[in-house]
Design an enzyme around this catalytic site. Structure first.
Site, PDB file in Angstrom:
ATOM      1  N   ARG A  90     134.344 116.471  44.947  1.00  0.00           N
ATOM      2  CA  ARG A  90     132.906 116.151  45.044  1.00  0.00           C
ATOM      3  C   ARG A  90     132.522 115.134  43.976  1.00  0.00           C
ATOM      4  NH1 ARG A  90     129.066 119.277  42.927  1.00  0.00           N
ATOM      5  NH2 ARG A  90     130.249 121.187  43.314  1.00  0.00           N
ATOM      6  N   TYR A 120     114.760 102.298  59.911  1.00  0.00           N
ATOM      7  CA  TYR A 120     115.504 103.213  60.784  1.00  0.00           C
ATOM      8  C   TYR A 120     114.717 104.534  60.873  1.00  0.00           C
ATOM      9  CZ  TYR A 120     118.938 106.689  62.112  1.00  0.00           C
ATOM     10  OH  TYR A 120     119.575 107.727  62.725  1.00  0.00           O
ATOM     11  N   ASP A 140     118.272  98.234  52.446  1.00  0.00           N
ATOM     12  CA  ASP A 140     119.308  98.737  53.337  1.00  0.00           C
ATOM     13  C   ASP A 140     119.957  97.512  53.990  1.00  0.00           C
ATOM     14  OD1 ASP A 140     120.732  99.693  55.567  1.00  0.00           O
ATOM     15  OD2 ASP A 140     119.484 101.485  55.702  1.00  0.00           O
ATOM     16  N   LYS A 156     128.621 101.979  60.597  1.00  0.00           N
ATOM     17  CA  LYS A 156     128.407 100.847  61.494  1.00  0.00           C
ATOM     18  C   LYS A 156     129.508  99.797  61.316  1.00  0.00           C
ATOM     19  CE  LYS A 156     124.913 103.317  62.678  1.00  0.00           C
ATOM     20  NZ  LYS A 156     124.280 104.017  61.629  1.00  0.00           N
TER      21      LYS A 156
HETATM   22  C1  4LM Z   1     120.996 103.659  64.826  1.00  0.00           C
HETATM   23  N1  4LM Z   1     121.266 104.052  62.486  1.00  0.00           N
HETATM   24  O1  4LM Z   1     120.113 102.826  64.533  1.00  0.00           O
HETATM   25  P1  4LM Z   1     124.036 107.295  59.354  1.00  0.00           P
HETATM   26  N2  4LM Z   1     120.286 102.795  57.770  1.00  0.00           N
HETATM   27  C2  4LM Z   1     120.193 102.081  58.915  1.00  0.00           C
HETATM   28  C3  4LM Z   1     120.619 102.643  60.114  1.00  0.00           C
HETATM   29  O2  4LM Z   1     120.527 101.920  61.222  1.00  0.00           O
HETATM   30  C4  4LM Z   1     121.126 103.972  60.117  1.00  0.00           C
HETATM   31  C5  4LM Z   1     121.191 104.663  58.911  1.00  0.00           C
HETATM   32  C6  4LM Z   1     120.788 104.049  57.747  1.00  0.00           C
HETATM   33  C7  4LM Z   1     121.497 104.525  63.753  1.00  0.00           C
HETATM   34  C8  4LM Z   1     122.091 105.739  63.959  1.00  0.00           C
HETATM   35  C9  4LM Z   1     122.043 106.544  65.172  1.00  0.00           C
HETATM   36  C10 4LM Z   1     119.637 100.706  58.882  1.00  0.00           C
HETATM   37  C11 4LM Z   1     121.518 104.599  61.361  1.00  0.00           C
HETATM   38  C12 4LM Z   1     121.727 106.070  58.829  1.00  0.00           C
HETATM   39  O3  4LM Z   1     123.822 107.438  60.812  1.00  0.00           O
HETATM   40  O4  4LM Z   1     123.548 108.476  58.593  1.00  0.00           O
HETATM   41  O5  4LM Z   1     125.411 106.875  58.951  1.00  0.00           O
HETATM   42  O6  4LM Z   1     123.116 106.036  58.879  1.00  0.00           O
HETATM   43  O7  4LM Z   1     121.454 103.729  65.973  1.00  0.00           O
END
Ligand code: 4LM
Length: 393
Positions: free
Chosen positions: A55, A108, A182, A207
């Site tokens: 951790r 998001y 982000d 991603k």
């Molecule tokens: C989506 N997105 O948009 P985790 N920051 C941004 C994101 O697009 C996302 C996250 C953080 C999508 C997920 C289903 C700009 C996520 C959050 O999904 O927790 O790895 O990331 O389709």
């Protein structure tokens, strides 16, 4: 550190691995054995370098962190078990009861939800502004603010925020106010926000870093001092959002090809956006590579290319947008992005369903909006699929 991004992504920081292994082994272990009690105490006291417990740190995860820090030209990186882990752990490291966040209104959906629904329970408030409107941003920051937060390109409208202008404006008012971006949609291959003045950049590594739709992960990058706090408070104590060594291995594999995948995503997205911008069943196309995009000039300044994400409004609103996505054959109807396969989704009812209708309207997320993560198929095949779906409307 290598001058060229492609080379740095392939060659490991710190050289050779055990037994001459080309790839970093997966250290699938939760804990590490001490030689004796004195050594254990010294490690806990920070008087001796060495691993204690996964951790806190793990060799496979650590190599990934060092690699991503090098890609972002940051002093350090902290890995998480999801992008939301990175977002929540980073924010909770620095925010306390009574603090205020100033955030862009296009985020998001889960990040928006965290700020608008969860933070108030802990006495943390958020003022949502349009970060493209520098006067509105400055006025909001001047009212008192611990942290400014935005995405660029923003999910899902592809809004472009001028990273340097925002960082300068905020730090001029309050040098201690943290500017957090982000950088998921751009990746460090297209934009290095720390060079443009932000304090911390975050990623959903699920991603483009992964690129293959098989990992959920997140990253925070920034100065050593800030990342020490994120690691020791946000990750270790608050969220425990730890990336597994196996997922770190998959990410190390994915980022070997990040540069060439990003080139292909960008090329495909440009062709798809050009096609959509000429289609009479499309109301508006949102892609920063189009000269008509309001953020085109800023995107040219702060991005090497324009990314692999395209959004567009189908004429006729939500019913036709939904009929359109249901008719696609090659493109998969799925949330997430940055995968090898083209993914399509309907933000208003999926990724951004946490926004109320009024909040969606204010953020420009209409019922007719469709979001495409342009994959690595031949762009002509993607366009052919879009064409047959439009023909059915
Ligand atoms: C989506 N997105 O948009 P985790 N920051 C941004 C994101 O697009 C996302 C996250 C953080 C999508 C997920 C289903 C700009 C996520 C959050 O999904 O927790 O790895 O990331 O389709």
């Amino acid at each position: 550190m290598y001058e060229h991004f492609e080379t740095g992504a392939l060659h490991d920081v710190g050289g050779k691995h055990p037994h001459g292994s080309l790839n970093m082994p997966i250290y699938q272990t939760s804990t590490f054995v001490f030689d004796n009690a004195a050594q254990g105490s010294k490690r806990f006291a920070g008087e001796e370098a060495g691993y204690i417990y996964s951790r806190l740190a793990n060799p496979t995860v650590r190599l990934l962190e060092e690699k991503i820090a090098a890609m972002e030209q940051a002093e350090d990186c902290v890995a998480f078990s999801s992008g939301m882990g990175a977002v929540s752990a980073t924010l909770l490291t620095f925010l306390s009861q009574g603090d205020c966040v100033v955030a862009d209104s296009v985020l998001y959906g889960c990040t928006f939800s965290l700020m608008s629904h969860v933070f108030p329970r802990f006495g943390i408030s958020t003022r949502f502004v349009d970060c493209c409107d520098l006067e509105a941003l400055k006025a909001a920051v001047a009212q008192g603010c611990r942290l400014v937060y935005f995405e660029t390109p923003a999910n899902p409208t592809m809004k472009i925020v001028d990273i340097m202008a925002v960082s300068e404006a905020v730090h001029e008012i309050n040098p201690d106010c943290l500017v957090v971006v982000d950088n998921t949609f751009a990746t460090p291959f297209l934009t290095r926000p720390l060079h443009l003045g932000v304090d911390i950049a975050l990623h959903s590594a699920t991603k483009y870093f992964s690129g293959h739709g098989d990992v959920i992960a997140g990253m925070a990058v920034g100065s050593q001092a800030l990342m020490d706090q994120v690691r020791n408070v946000g990750r270790k104590d608050i969220t425990g959002s730890v990336l597994s060594p196996h997922d770190a291995f998959l990410l190390l594999r994915g980022i070997k090809t990040l540069a060439c995948r990003m080139q292909a995503h960008c090329e495909g997205a440009q062709q798809v956006a050009n096609y959509l911008s000429r289609h009479d069943k499309v109301e508006t196309v949102y892609f920063p590579g189009l000269p008509t995009h309001p953020g085109h000039a800023v995107a040219k300044k702060q991005m090497n290319r324009f990314g692999g994400m395209v959004a567009f409004e189908v004429k006729g609103g939500e019913p036709l947008a939904k009929r359109f996505v249901d008719s696609l054959k090659l493109c998969s109807l799925a949330v997430s992005l940055g995968d090898a396969e083209t993914l399509v989704e309907h933000p208003a009812s999926m990724t951004h369903a946490a926004y109320t209708k009024m909040e969606q309207e204010a953020a420009g997320i209409s019922g007719g909006l469709v979001r495409l993560s342009v994959g690595l198929e031949h762009p002509e095949d993607i366009i052919e699929d879009l064409k047959q779906a439009f023909d059915l409307l």
